[in-house]
Structure formats: C-alpha cells, structure tokens
Design a protein around this motif. Sequence first.
Motif, PDB file in Angstrom:
ATOM      1  N   SER A  38       1.840  12.577 -13.771  1.00 51.69           N
ATOM      2  CA  SER A  38       2.192  12.382 -15.182  1.00 51.69           C
ATOM      3  C   SER A  38       0.969  12.182 -16.067  1.00 51.69           C
ATOM      4  N   ASN A  39      -0.228  12.380 -15.494  1.00 53.45           N
ATOM      5  CA  ASN A  39      -1.489  12.243 -16.240  1.00 53.45           C
ATOM      6  C   ASN A  39      -1.591  10.865 -16.901  1.00 53.45           C
ATOM      7  N   ALA A  40      -1.274   9.824 -16.126  1.00 53.72           N
ATOM      8  CA  ALA A  40      -1.243   8.457 -16.658  1.00 53.72           C
ATOM      9  C   ALA A  40      -2.065   7.507 -15.792  1.00 53.72           C
ATOM     10  N   VAL A  41      -3.201   7.960 -15.285  1.00 55.68           N
ATOM     11  CA  VAL A  41      -4.022   7.133 -14.409  1.00 55.68           C
ATOM     12  C   VAL A  41      -4.545   5.907 -15.158  1.00 55.68           C
ATOM     13  N   GLY A  42      -4.950   6.077 -16.411  1.00 53.82           N
ATOM     14  CA  GLY A  42      -5.431   4.952 -17.212  1.00 53.82           C
ATOM     15  C   GLY A  42      -4.355   3.901 -17.417  1.00 53.82           C
ATOM     16  N   ASP A  43      -3.136   4.343 -17.699  1.00 50.65           N
ATOM     17  CA  ASP A  43      -2.018   3.411 -17.869  1.00 50.65           C
ATOM     18  C   ASP A  43      -1.724   2.673 -16.565  1.00 50.65           C
ATOM     19  N   TYR A  44      -1.837   3.387 -15.457  1.00 54.42           N
ATOM     20  CA  TYR A  44      -1.575   2.756 -14.168  1.00 54.42           C
ATOM     21  C   TYR A  44      -2.652   1.722 -13.836  1.00 54.42           C
ATOM     22  N   ALA A  45      -3.902   2.004 -14.210  1.00 53.71           N
ATOM     23  CA  ALA A  45      -4.978   1.019 -14.004  1.00 53.71           C
ATOM     24  C   ALA A  45      -4.663  -0.271 -14.751  1.00 53.71           C
ATOM     25  N   LYS A  46      -4.153  -0.155 -15.964  1.00 55.76           N
ATOM     26  CA  LYS A  46      -3.766  -1.334 -16.759  1.00 55.76           C
ATOM     27  C   LYS A  46      -2.613  -2.080 -16.081  1.00 55.76           C
ATOM     28  N   LYS A  47      -1.634  -1.331 -15.571  1.00 50.50           N
ATOM     29  CA  LYS A  47      -0.500  -1.946 -14.882  1.00 50.50           C
ATOM     30  C   LYS A  47      -0.977  -2.745 -13.668  1.00 50.50           C
TER      31      LYS A  47
ATOM     32  N   ASP B  96      -2.487  -6.002 -14.757  1.00 47.50           N
ATOM     33  CA  ASP B  96      -1.430  -6.936 -15.153  1.00 47.50           C
ATOM     34  C   ASP B  96      -0.732  -7.538 -13.930  1.00 47.50           C
ATOM     35  N   GLN B  97      -0.512  -6.726 -12.897  1.00 49.64           N
ATOM     36  CA  GLN B  97       0.135  -7.237 -11.681  1.00 49.64           C
ATOM     37  C   GLN B  97      -0.733  -8.290 -11.002  1.00 49.64           C
ATOM     38  N   ILE B  98      -2.047  -8.059 -10.976  1.00 52.30           N
ATOM     39  CA  ILE B  98      -2.950  -9.038 -10.366  1.00 52.30           C
ATOM     40  C   ILE B  98      -2.925 -10.346 -11.156  1.00 52.30           C
ATOM     41  N   LEU B  99      -2.930 -10.245 -12.474  1.00 53.22           N
ATOM     42  CA  LEU B  99      -2.840 -11.456 -13.297  1.00 53.22           C
ATOM     43  C   LEU B  99      -1.537 -12.197 -13.027  1.00 53.22           C
TER      44      LEU B  99
ATOM     45  N   VAL C 257      -3.793 -10.262  -3.169  1.00 54.92           N
ATOM     46  CA  VAL C 257      -4.744 -10.149  -4.278  1.00 54.92           C
ATOM     47  C   VAL C 257      -5.978  -9.357  -3.843  1.00 54.92           C
ATOM     48  N   VAL C 258      -6.490  -9.634  -2.635  1.00 60.37           N
ATOM     49  CA  VAL C 258      -7.668  -8.901  -2.148  1.00 60.37           C
ATOM     50  C   VAL C 258      -7.364  -7.402  -2.069  1.00 60.37           C
ATOM     51  N   ILE C 259      -6.228  -7.043  -1.484  1.00 60.27           N
ATOM     52  CA  ILE C 259      -5.844  -5.635  -1.370  1.00 60.27           C
ATOM     53  C   ILE C 259      -5.630  -5.029  -2.747  1.00 60.27           C
ATOM     54  N   ASP C 260      -4.942  -5.754  -3.629  1.00 59.03           N
ATOM     55  CA  ASP C 260      -4.631  -5.231  -4.959  1.00 59.03           C
ATOM     56  C   ASP C 260      -5.866  -5.079  -5.837  1.00 59.03           C
ATOM     57  N   VAL C 261      -6.835  -5.978  -5.708  1.00 62.04           N
ATOM     58  CA  VAL C 261      -8.072  -5.849  -6.490  1.00 62.04           C
ATOM     59  C   VAL C 261      -8.814  -4.587  -6.066  1.00 62.04           C
ATOM     60  N   HIS C 262      -8.861  -4.340  -4.776  1.00 62.01           N
ATOM     61  CA  HIS C 262      -9.506  -3.120  -4.290  1.00 62.01           C
ATOM     62  C   HIS C 262      -8.780  -1.880  -4.831  1.00 62.01           C
ATOM     63  N   ALA C 263      -7.459  -1.888  -4.756  1.00 58.08           N
ATOM     64  CA  ALA C 263      -6.663  -0.762  -5.256  1.00 58.08           C
ATOM     65  C   ALA C 263      -6.894  -0.558  -6.757  1.00 58.08           C
ATOM     66  N   LYS C 264      -6.932  -1.654  -7.501  1.00 55.62           N
ATOM     67  CA  LYS C 264      -7.172  -1.566  -8.947  1.00 55.62           C
ATOM     68  C   LYS C 264      -8.545  -0.983  -9.230  1.00 55.62           C
ATOM     69  N   ASP C 265      -9.560  -1.424  -8.493  1.00 54.10           N
ATOM     70  CA  ASP C 265     -10.923  -0.924  -8.704  1.00 54.10           C
ATOM     71  C   ASP C 265     -11.000   0.584  -8.465  1.00 54.10           C
ATOM     72  N   ILE C 266     -10.313   1.064  -7.435  1.00 56.92           N
ATOM     73  CA  ILE C 266     -10.299   2.500  -7.157  1.00 56.92           C
ATOM     74  C   ILE C 266      -9.692   3.259  -8.332  1.00 56.92           C
TER      75      ILE C 266
ATOM     76  N   GLN D  54       0.818  -1.208   0.000  1.00 56.99           N
ATOM     77  CA  GLN D  54       0.000   0.000   0.000  1.00 56.99           C
ATOM     78  C   GLN D  54       0.856   1.265   0.000  1.00 56.99           C
ATOM     79  N   VAL D  55       2.058   1.198   0.579  1.00 62.29           N
ATOM     80  CA  VAL D  55       2.990   2.329   0.511  1.00 62.29           C
ATOM     81  C   VAL D  55       3.393   2.551  -0.946  1.00 62.29           C
ATOM     82  N   HIS D  56       3.742   1.469  -1.628  1.00 54.22           N
ATOM     83  CA  HIS D  56       4.122   1.582  -3.040  1.00 54.22           C
ATOM     84  C   HIS D  56       2.939   2.046  -3.881  1.00 54.22           C
ATOM     85  N   TRP D  57       1.767   1.512  -3.594  1.00 54.67           N
ATOM     86  CA  TRP D  57       0.563   1.890  -4.343  1.00 54.67           C
ATOM     87  C   TRP D  57       0.303   3.383  -4.211  1.00 54.67           C
TER      88      TRP D  57
END
Length: 130
Positions: free
Chosen positions: A17-26, A29-32, A54-63, A4-7
């Motif tokens: 860097s106006n790259a929120v969409g790219d970060y959502a994709k990243k 990919d990390q969850i996969l 995975v539970v924490i990362d899925v929540h972070a990805k959804d946000i 969560q610190v890294h997130w």
Amino acid sequence: NGSQVHWTAEVEVAFDSNAVGDYAKKLSDQILGLIMLLRSGVTKLQTKTIGALVVIDVHAKDIIHNFAQEGLCDKFSFEWMSQLRYYWEMDDRGSDNLWVKCVQTSFPYGYEYLGNSMRLVITPLTDMCY
C-alpha cells in the motif's frame, strides 16, 4: 515469535500500500504503548515478557524506519528479503506450519521453548551474526 509473524505480514501490507512511513510511525506508537504499560505497574513476569517484546519491537521499528528513510517500497528488495521473516504456510504434509525465511532460505520453525528470559539487545553487529 507471534509478534514477528504479525510484523512480517504488516510490513508486506505496508509495502503493497506504499505506506512504509506510516507503518514506522505505528511501530513507534506501539512501543510507547508497551512502555506505558510497564510504567502502570505490572508483575515481574509481565515485566520480563514485555521487556523482551520491547527489544524485538525496537529492532523491527529501526528496520522499518530505515526503509522509510531510504524510500524503500518493494517487498522483493534485498534489504527486506535479508531480514528474518515469519510466514504461516502449508508444509509438504499439507499442514499449516510456521516458516522462517531469509534471502533464499526457508526452513520450518522449530517451536523450541526458551522460557521467559531476558533478550540481548539487537544491534547491526548482532544482526550480521544471523
């Protein structure tokens, strides 16, 4: 809470860097990647640890996915500020400490050890409880 610190840091870089969409994709990919790791045959302890991540990362990805869909690109927006965010900062004694922030609240992380336990699924309802 290391993930969560890294997130938190990576989300703020994505905003800058106006790259929120790219970060959502990243994040997707990390969850996969974690799921593929689980399928490769790991120990029970590793399964439990990766499952919690995975539970924490899925929540972070959804946000972040929601931020991207809404076109949110400001790290000072209420939507971002209302998330639990984790930062390494100096405390009043001049030592590095982990701080948890949400909206205008900031408090030192307690470093409590909860063991390697299963995580509850994080939903919008459980989110509102925090």
